[in-house]
Design a protein around this motif. Sequence first.
Motif, PDB file in Angstrom:
ATOM      1  N   VAL A  90      13.467  32.275  -4.647  1.00 30.52           N
ATOM      2  CA  VAL A  90      14.665  32.086  -5.473  1.00 30.52           C
ATOM      3  C   VAL A  90      15.792  33.027  -5.021  1.00 30.52           C
ATOM      4  N   GLU A  91      15.441  34.210  -4.496  1.00 31.07           N
ATOM      5  CA  GLU A  91      16.487  35.142  -4.030  1.00 31.07           C
ATOM      6  C   GLU A  91      17.237  34.572  -2.828  1.00 31.07           C
ATOM      7  N   ASP A  92      16.498  33.888  -1.931  1.00 28.65           N
ATOM      8  CA  ASP A  92      17.163  33.276  -0.774  1.00 28.65           C
ATOM      9  C   ASP A  92      17.990  32.065  -1.186  1.00 28.65           C
ATOM     10  N   VAL A  93      17.519  31.356  -2.215  1.00 28.62           N
ATOM     11  CA  VAL A  93      18.300  30.222  -2.722  1.00 28.62           C
ATOM     12  C   VAL A  93      19.620  30.745  -3.296  1.00 28.62           C
ATOM     13  N   ARG A  94      19.530  31.842  -4.051  1.00 27.17           N
ATOM     14  CA  ARG A  94      20.752  32.439  -4.644  1.00 27.17           C
ATOM     15  C   ARG A  94      21.708  32.918  -3.554  1.00 27.17           C
TER      16      ARG A  94
END
Lengths: 355, 186
Positions: free
Chosen positions: A314-318
């Motif tokens: 999710v951090e890379d998506v953000r």
Amino acid sequence: MKVLMKGNEAFAEAAVRAGCRYFFGYPITPQSEVPHYLAKRLPEVGGVFLQAESEVAAINMVYGAAAAGARVMTSSSGPGISLMQEGISYLAGAELPAVIVNIMRGGPGLGNIAPTQADYFQAVKGGGHGDYRVIVLAPANVGEIFTLMEKAFDLADKYRMPVMVLGDGILGQVMEPVELPPLKEVNPPPKPWAATGKIERNDKTRRIINSLYIVPEENEKHLEQQFAKYRQIEESEPLHENFLVEDAQIILVSFGTMARIAKSVVLKVRERGIKAGLIRPITLWPFPKKAFTAASIPAAKKILTVEMNGGQMVEDVRLAVNGRIEVDFFGRTGGMVPESNQIMEKVLAIAREVE
Amino acid sequence: MGKNFLMAGFGGQGVLLMGELLAKAALLENKGVSWLPAYGPEMRGGTANCAVVIEEEGEVVSPLVFEPEVLVAFNKPSYLKFLPKTVPGGIVIVNSDLVDVKLSGPVRQVFLPANQACLELGSMKAVNIYLLGALIALTSVVKAETILGVLKEVFGPKGVYPLNEKAFWRGYDDAGKRANHVETVN
């Protein structure tokens, strides 16, 4: 003709068909069928299977074989992969190609043997010490294991770096029909850097394979070359699968087997008229950032990342959407698998919010 | 999406093999299929279950079965654990020799004395094939002849095949007889 094959066996057979002839490893659930299969298979094709005394020994044997120019791999799961991290960092530092399969299990620590995706950070953000990257591929079904294992060996040779293939206990244990790719002659690219023996080569040059750059200026120069390579990989190698994203207002993002559960949820909520879609990153590093541009997901109002962990990809998506769209997360951790109904409830709640 | 099967019982009852045989038959009929064992620290006498998903066309979307459409309960713990998860209108095939309770639920329950029937045939080891026969009779998900072909391949034409063939047809017939008056407990 299609045959039923277990995921772990597919990792092993795919490696053989990609020209891998050397395996060094140490058993651990839920990936033990990989060494089990290769112990029988590699001698049949003139290869070497060796069960090392530990994961630390195994990864350093991989280092040796890679330095000599071989197509080589190892496989393990969470705790074993942690033990290998020093060696993986050395492989990266010495620019050696190798393939490492991690069939993730519940952690941290000894944890359990249930499926998880909790090693995402470790795989994608480094894992070992120092400033380096490994390419990370995430197959979602048994057929894709074959295509991505071949790709893993090719990318490792092309860029002279370790490539990790990330699966989970479900992918390792599931049995699915697969069309075996034909056995073909594999010709890896020439490796003029490999330590193949001065006498055999009949030349007087020394081939030194090392990650020691004691002068910081030289190490910086070496790493700048690596980062130029990494930028090229980020430009040309990202891969992802889109499923019904064109008109999707709610975009689910999942990788590996988790993406298959997410896909079943997309199909279910579509029956209720909810416009959902799925982006499945296939390369976790390089992360497929372009899948998240405004042009790629024109109708998106909210993104929901679903993972078998407490929230990692999710951090890379953000980072990829950079604040343009709100990114929500749903996951279960510790070896528990998010159930389709739980994800569906979350999607339905978002749908009410978006309306 | 595909049809979801869950088989559950004790380790040693042949639960995983039953699923594998079903998966092999589905592959022979060119269906999409997946087989997923619960691979925890299971052992003989512990719990064992496996999920099979069969897709008439194309590949299986998700190999995980959270809510089975067809449940085969080899024993009481499996019956108690998974019947409540079976989808409304689903089929629950129960080994009544090892399940002495009856739960209510909007599902079709078929109670079959699998242990007793297989003992009569010569070996309780065929319980999984007996229940496989019942599953085919009740769902027709693959043809009986396809399954028998797989059994012959796996067990060898001599060996234990004859016993398993008998167990298959016994389960098939017993389920057929009871299919007309299955219990739907609401």
